[in-house]
Design a protein around this motif. Structure first.
Motif, short mmCIF file in Angstrom:
data_model
loop_
_atom_site.label_atom_id
_atom_site.label_comp_id
_atom_site.label_asym_id
_atom_site.label_seq_id
_atom_site.Cartn_x
_atom_site.Cartn_y
_atom_site.Cartn_z
N MET A 1 0.84 -1.19 0.00
CA MET A 1 0.00 0.00 0.00
C MET A 1 0.88 1.25 0.00
N THR A 3 1.78 5.04 -0.51
CA THR A 3 0.96 6.21 -0.29
C THR A 3 1.61 7.43 -0.91
N LEU A 8 -3.41 16.31 -1.44
CA LEU A 8 -4.14 16.28 -0.18
C LEU A 8 -5.53 15.67 -0.34
N GLU A 9 -5.76 15.01 -1.46
CA GLU A 9 -7.06 14.37 -1.66
C GLU A 9 -7.09 13.06 -0.89
N PRO A 10 -8.30 12.66 -0.44
CA PRO A 10 -8.41 11.39 0.27
C PRO A 10 -7.97 10.22 -0.60
N LEU A 11 -7.41 9.24 0.04
CA LEU A 11 -6.88 8.11 -0.72
C LEU A 11 -7.90 7.02 -0.91
N PRO A 12 -7.69 6.17 -1.88
CA PRO A 12 -8.65 5.12 -2.15
C PRO A 12 -8.73 4.11 -1.02
N ILE A 13 -9.91 3.59 -0.84
CA ILE A 13 -10.04 2.42 0.01
C ILE A 13 -9.90 1.24 -0.92
N PRO A 14 -8.85 0.44 -0.77
CA PRO A 14 -8.61 -0.60 -1.76
C PRO A 14 -9.77 -1.58 -1.82
N ARG A 113 -12.97 8.75 -5.29
CA ARG A 113 -11.87 7.81 -5.05
C ARG A 113 -11.56 7.06 -6.33
N THR B 103 -10.16 12.15 7.41
CA THR B 103 -8.87 11.50 7.22
C THR B 103 -8.03 11.68 8.49
N LEU B 105 -5.21 13.13 8.74
CA LEU B 105 -4.75 14.52 8.82
C LEU B 105 -5.87 15.44 9.32
N GLU B 124 -1.81 22.12 9.54
CA GLU B 124 -1.31 20.92 8.88
C GLU B 124 0.16 20.68 9.19
N GLU B 138 3.16 8.85 7.01
CA GLU B 138 2.78 8.35 5.68
C GLU B 138 1.31 7.93 5.63
N LEU B 141 -3.20 10.63 4.84
CA LEU B 141 -4.36 10.85 3.97
C LEU B 141 -5.33 9.67 3.97
N LYS B 142 -5.06 8.70 4.83
CA LYS B 142 -5.99 7.58 4.91
C LYS B 142 -7.10 7.90 5.90
N TYR B 143 -8.10 7.02 5.87
CA TYR B 143 -9.18 7.13 6.85
C TYR B 143 -8.88 6.18 8.00
N GLN B 146 -8.94 2.43 7.75
CA GLN B 146 -7.94 1.73 6.95
C GLN B 146 -6.69 1.39 7.76
#
Lengths: 416, 250
Positions: A1, A3, A8-14, A113, B103, B105, B124, B138, B141-143, B146
């Protein structure tokens, strides 16, 4: 995974890999349709029934139906007795809205996403998303048999695409401005319709009135419903009591009663001397008051689903009660109730046909009126005229339902 | 008389603090002082009032008797006074309680932006600094959904630290974690303790307590039974109840 932190966009949920098993058609048929004697009989009988119904339906649609009643009245379906000289206003408004709507759609690709993004990028995405509208446009073109209508509708589709392409090029920072532009565009479209000798909304008819009542109802009942839901959980007993009383009172009354009350007795509640609002406005008030009570209960369910630990975590960070509600509780609550909420709005969309009972010529009423026209009266064309109205309702309701599913997926309902 | 930011005197004073849940008395006249830069580890059987005590310190629970003073600010019923204390006190929960719709962040920048009114950029920067401190920049930017439990708890620590609090409260921060994730969270807490943060930690992690605790507090039945250095506490407890508790968990 891996990154990528550069954006700054939200990342995909795989997306989990799905098993790639797929049976051959022949095996599938044997396994599912003819696995035993009973199953085989059911399959054959079912197939015969379906074939018969399909035959009757297709025969009606393409052979026996007399579509000229719809063909002649197509404009009446859309706008009723709207002055034909002013129809350009409607087209201008539609074009403006599709252009800005397309832009907003293009912009939203940024925030989608990438799992959806793959689909968004291909040409199939608009088909998948808007196919009810495309079917609608094709049916209308077919019924009107007019090249002008076809060209105009094709133009609408192309405008949406132009808007989308423009929207995709907007940098992420400009997203907010596109949204503001879209809202301003809605106001402008409304003004184009009514300003400078235009047609004020109390005189709108047909599908246009149906859409006005639905959109107005949704846009006004949603905030009112949220406020009522929050009021019902308020710590102030007076606010709580008022909210509960309102919700339970409205929910205990049939919608049609509210409509009649708005029609007949609203004047008594207004301060003396005020002009009674137009019939359309009165119907809108009834729809908003009614739907808000149901929205409130739906939202309340969502609020209860947000665990108290979320509030505690926000309190521990020093957030004020208002900010806790606005930034932590409501966003989670609303996400959780998207399906129920959209269901409520679909109901509202269809219930606007009840406005016919207080004499408003919305879509369904127009369909009935056609059967009273000298040319068509006594011909028994209800199946055609009402069928077309039903089709238009289906297009709207189905698209809303699809949109709700898409929203659910995008906002990650169920992911905690 | 409540003076803000006095750098003298103890960071936290609890005087004869009492708390009832209905008829049940969760805290019975608890007295506790925590000095600046001190790390206090609270232990005790479940239901002994450990969590209730630290939840009173940032007013997640309202104490019914006695007084609580945090950094010279006396806790009152006034919401503004409570907010003032909460800004200075960070808290980490057993179940992390990250905001699932934001997220990592956004979780960490939320309070600096909304409570301290910092501009987005600055918030930030602070957030990334704290995420680096707990060694997961790292994941910014995840939720939360995850991340693993250990990662989530480290984000929760970073989220509290981003408010630059003077005190950190930990309510069983490793109890909900799988064993292999406990260490990464304890490491983050160790680093924090060594940096001079005032901490009250409710935990049963003996190793952690031995290493960083200035004092151990043993609670039972809503009372502080025994206070002492880890050395005294683990090797030579005075009270019978402490001995019994230690014999059960060691």
């Amino acid at each position: 995974m891996a990154t990528d932190t550069s954006t700054l966009e939200p990342l995909p949920i795989p997306e989990p890999d799905r098993p790639a098993y797929r049976a051959k058609p022949k095996d599938w048929v044997r396994e599912n349709l003819f696995s035993g004697p009973v199953n085989s009989i059911v399959t054959i009988v079912g197939a015969l029934v379906i074939a018969f119904l399909a035959y009757r339906a297709l025969r009606f649609l393409f052979v026996t139906a007399r579509w000229e009643a719809v063909h002649v009245n197509l404009t009446n379906y859309m706008v009723g007795g709207f002055p034909r000289d002013e129809l350009w206003r409607l087209w201008a408004a539609v074009y403006l809205l599709t252009l800005l709507g397309g832009m907003r759609w293009g912009v939203s690709v940024h925030r989608t996403r990438p799992t959806d993004g793959r689909a968004e990028a291909s040409w199939r995405a608009p088909l998948r998303r808007f196919w009810p509208f495309i079917v609608f446009a094709l049916v209308v073109v077919g019924l009107s048999a007019s090249p002008v209508t076809a060209a105009a509708l094709l133009g609408v589709g192309m405008t949406a695409f132009i808007g989308r392409v423009a929207g995709i090029r907007v940098p992420p920072r400009g997203v907010r401005w596109v949204t503001i532009l879209f809202i301003l565009g809605c106001v402008a479209a409304f003004e184009v319709m009514v300003a400078f000798g235009g047609v004020p909304y109390p005189d709108w008819r047909g599908l246009m009135l149906t859409l006005f009542l639905s959109l107005g109802g949704i846009l006004l009942s949603f905030p009112l419903g949220v406020l009522l839901a929050l009021g019902r959980r308020s710590t102030f007993p007076a606010i709580r009591a008022l909210s509960v009383a309102y919700i339970e009172l409205i929910r205990g009354v049939p919608l049609i009663t509210l409509l009649f009350m708005a029609f007949l007795v609203l004047g008594f509640f207004l301060p003396p001397g005020t002009q009674t609002p137009s019939l359309v406005a009165r119907a809108l008030i009834a729809f908003v008051l009614f739907t808000a009570a149901y929205v409130a209960e739906v939202v309340r369910g969502g609020l209860q689903a947000v665990p108290n630990e979320q509030v505690e975590a926000a309190q521990a960070l020093g957030l004020s009660p208002v900010k806790i509600t606005a930034l932590i509780v409501l966003p989670q609550a609303l996400r959780a109730v998207i399906p129920a909420m959209v269901g409520q709005f679909i109901s509202l969309f269809k219930d606007t046909s009840l406005a016919a009972s207080i004499g408003l010529a919305e879509l369904l009423r127009v369909a009935e009126q056609i059967n009273g026209q000298p040319r068509f009266t006594g011909h028994g064309l209800q199946a055609e005229t009402l069928g077309f109205a039903a089709f238009v309702f289906w297009v709207g309701a189905y698209w809303m339902s699809k949109t709700s599913q898409r929203l659910e997926k995008r906002l990650g309902v169920g992911e905690r | 008389m409540s003076e803000t930011g006095t750098s003298a005197g103890p960071m936290i004073v609890c005087e004869r603090v009492g708390k009832w849940f209905g008829d049940f008395q969760a805290l019975k006249t608890v007295d506790l002082e925590v000095d600046r830069q001190e790390v206090v580890v609270v232990m005790g059987p479940s239901g002994s009032g450990k969590s209730t005590l630290i939840r009173c310190i940032n007013r997640l629970e309202k104490h019914d008797a006695g007084r609580i003073v945090v950094d010279g600010i006396e806790m009152s019923d006034d919401l503004r006074n409570i907010q003032e204390i909460r800004r200075e006190v960070g808290m980490v929960f057993q179940q992390f309680n990250l905001f699932p719709h934001l997220t990592v962040l956004e979780n960490v920048t939320l309070a600096p932006r909304q409570v301290r009114h910092k501009p987005k950029r600055e918030a930030e920067e602070i957030a990334m600094l704290q995420l680096e401190r707990v060694q997961i920049p790292e994941q910014a930017l995840k939720y939360p959904g995850q991340l693993s439990g250990g990662q989530q708890q480290r984000v929760a620590i970073a989220r509290a630290l981003a408010m630059q609090p003077k005190v950190m409260l930990f309510d069983e921060p490793t109890s909900a974690l799988d064993p292999e994730m406990i260490k990464e969270v304890l490491d983050a807490m160790l680093e924090l303790a060594r940096s001079g943060m005032t901490m009250i930690v409710v935990t049963h992690e003996m190793g952690f307590a031995r290493e960083v605790a200035g004092r151990m507090v043993f609670m039972d039945d809503g009372q502080v039974v025994e206070i002492g250095t880890p050395e005294h506490f683990f090797t030579n407890p005075r009270e019978e109840r402490t001995k019994k508790f230690l014999s059960q968990i060691l």
